[in-house]
Scaffold this motif. Structure first.
Motif, PDB file in Angstrom:
ATOM      1  N   VAL A   1       2.575   8.228   8.531  1.00 44.63           N
ATOM      2  CA  VAL A   1       1.544   7.924   7.529  1.00 44.63           C
ATOM      3  C   VAL A   1       2.145   7.090   6.399  1.00 44.63           C
ATOM      4  O   VAL A   1       1.522   6.143   5.917  1.00 44.63           O
ATOM      5  CB  VAL A   1       0.884   9.221   7.014  1.00 44.63           C
ATOM      6  CG1 VAL A   1      -0.033   8.937   5.838  1.00 44.63           C
ATOM      7  CG2 VAL A   1       0.113   9.902   8.140  1.00 44.63           C
ATOM      8  N   SER A   2       3.367   7.403   5.987  1.00 45.98           N
ATOM      9  CA  SER A   2       4.037   6.617   4.941  1.00 45.98           C
ATOM     10  C   SER A   2       4.334   5.195   5.408  1.00 45.98           C
ATOM     11  O   SER A   2       4.165   4.238   4.649  1.00 45.98           O
ATOM     12  CB  SER A   2       5.328   7.306   4.506  1.00 45.98           C
ATOM     13  OG  SER A   2       5.039   8.510   3.852  1.00 45.98           O
TER      14      SER A   2
ATOM     15  N   HIS B   1       1.185   3.251   5.287  1.00 44.20           N
ATOM     16  CA  HIS B   1       0.837   2.899   3.907  1.00 44.20           C
ATOM     17  C   HIS B   1       1.631   1.670   3.464  1.00 44.20           C
ATOM     18  O   HIS B   1       1.078   0.729   2.876  1.00 44.20           O
ATOM     19  CB  HIS B   1       1.107   4.087   2.989  1.00 44.20           C
ATOM     20  CG  HIS B   1       0.553   3.911   1.618  1.00 44.20           C
ATOM     21  ND1 HIS B   1       0.926   4.690   0.566  1.00 44.20           N
ATOM     22  CD2 HIS B   1      -0.340   3.027   1.107  1.00 44.20           C
ATOM     23  CE1 HIS B   1       0.284   4.309  -0.520  1.00 44.20           C
ATOM     24  NE2 HIS B   1      -0.483   3.289  -0.207  1.00 44.20           N
ATOM     25  N   GLU B   2       2.919   1.655   3.763  1.00 46.76           N
ATOM     26  CA  GLU B   2       3.742   0.500   3.388  1.00 46.76           C
ATOM     27  C   GLU B   2       3.226  -0.775   4.043  1.00 46.76           C
ATOM     28  O   GLU B   2       3.108  -1.828   3.391  1.00 46.76           O
ATOM     29  CB  GLU B   2       5.201   0.748   3.790  1.00 46.76           C
ATOM     30  CG  GLU B   2       6.116  -0.372   3.351  1.00 46.76           C
ATOM     31  CD  GLU B   2       7.580  -0.063   3.580  1.00 46.76           C
ATOM     32  OE1 GLU B   2       8.356  -1.031   3.703  1.00 46.76           O
ATOM     33  OE2 GLU B   2       7.948   1.117   3.626  1.00 46.76           O
TER      34      GLU B   2
ATOM     35  N   ARG C   1       0.179  -1.363   5.134  1.00 41.77           N
ATOM     36  CA  ARG C   1      -1.145  -1.696   4.582  1.00 41.77           C
ATOM     37  C   ARG C   1      -1.024  -2.388   3.229  1.00 41.77           C
ATOM     38  O   ARG C   1      -1.704  -3.383   2.958  1.00 41.77           O
ATOM     39  CB  ARG C   1      -2.010  -0.438   4.477  1.00 41.77           C
ATOM     40  CG  ARG C   1      -3.417  -0.699   4.029  1.00 41.77           C
ATOM     41  CD  ARG C   1      -4.294   0.542   4.121  1.00 41.77           C
ATOM     42  NE  ARG C   1      -3.819   1.645   3.285  1.00 41.77           N
ATOM     43  CZ  ARG C   1      -3.172   2.727   3.737  1.00 41.77           C
ATOM     44  NH1 ARG C   1      -2.911   2.870   5.022  1.00 41.77           N
ATOM     45  NH2 ARG C   1      -2.787   3.673   2.910  1.00 41.77           N
ATOM     46  N   VAL C   2      -0.149  -1.881   2.366  1.00 40.25           N
ATOM     47  CA  VAL C   2       0.060  -2.503   1.058  1.00 40.25           C
ATOM     48  C   VAL C   2       0.572  -3.935   1.238  1.00 40.25           C
ATOM     49  O   VAL C   2       0.123  -4.850   0.550  1.00 40.25           O
ATOM     50  CB  VAL C   2       1.010  -1.645   0.200  1.00 40.25           C
ATOM     51  CG1 VAL C   2       1.496  -2.409  -1.018  1.00 40.25           C
ATOM     52  CG2 VAL C   2       0.319  -0.353  -0.222  1.00 40.25           C
TER      53      VAL C   2
ATOM     54  N   GLU D   1      -4.166  -2.159  -3.588  1.00 35.57           N
ATOM     55  CA  GLU D   1      -4.970  -0.946  -3.439  1.00 35.57           C
ATOM     56  C   GLU D   1      -5.495  -0.411  -4.767  1.00 35.57           C
ATOM     57  O   GLU D   1      -6.553   0.180  -4.815  1.00 35.57           O
ATOM     58  CB  GLU D   1      -4.159   0.157  -2.757  1.00 35.57           C
ATOM     59  CG  GLU D   1      -3.958  -0.052  -1.282  1.00 35.57           C
ATOM     60  CD  GLU D   1      -3.288   1.130  -0.627  1.00 35.57           C
ATOM     61  OE1 GLU D   1      -2.436   1.789  -1.271  1.00 35.57           O
ATOM     62  OE2 GLU D   1      -3.611   1.409   0.534  1.00 35.57           O
TER      63      GLU D   1
ATOM     64  N   ALA E   1      -8.400   6.778   0.358  1.00 36.12           N
ATOM     65  CA  ALA E   1      -8.558   6.966   1.799  1.00 36.12           C
ATOM     66  C   ALA E   1      -9.684   7.955   2.044  1.00 36.12           C
ATOM     67  O   ALA E   1      -9.650   9.083   1.561  1.00 36.12           O
ATOM     68  CB  ALA E   1      -7.259   7.480   2.396  1.00 36.12           C
TER      69      ALA E   1
END
Length: 144
Positions: A38-39, A42-43, A45-46, A56, A66
């Motif tokens: 998940v982390s 996130h990286e 996606r950013v 975001e 989210a």
């Protein structure tokens, strides 16, 4: 319970982000743990949003949260595997942005996991969802 397979929208890929499985990403099964995945998502996606000059915490004046996350695992990956996270963002809905990720193991191209996260933009004062602003839609459309 029947499992519905996530369909990755390959035509909507906006970014490819290289990552490496770190030793701290490993779980007791000696492969990439869910929390670490998940982390990593996130990286990626950013980075994908930043490639479109989006953040975001400020998508057209609104932060995003989210709303939900779905992850399907297809293969294991371990330290120190090199990965590539492909991020696809189809045309947003009225009040949500669907972001898809496909995590590939670089050595053999195997799909490690496919994920979908729905982002909602919220008014910071009321905490209520807002319509995705035209500027955000335009930035994302420019990526496709």
């Amino acid at each position: 319970m029947e499992r519905v397979r996530l369909s990755f929208p390959a035509d909507d890929v906006v970014h490819r982000h290289p990552l490496t499985v770190r030793i701290t990403d490993m779980n007791y099964g000696r492969h990439l743990g869910h929390d670490a995945l998940v982390s990593l998502l996130h990286e990626a996606r950013v980075a994908a949003l930043a490639s479109r000059d989006l953040h975001e915490w400020d998508l057209g004046g609104y932060p995003c949260v989210a709303a939900d996350l779905a992850v399907q695992y297809q293969a294991e990956t371990r330290w120190p595997d090199a990965l590539v996270v492909e991020t696809a963002i189809p045309e947003p809905g009225r009040k949500a942005i669907g972001v898809y990720h496909r995590i590939l193991r670089e050595a053999d191209g195997a799909t490690v996991a496919t994920a979908r996260i729905n982002l909602m933009l919220v008014d910071p004062q009321s905490g209520r969802p807002v319509v995705v602003p035209a500027g955000v839609r335009d930035a994302l459309a420019g990526a496709n």
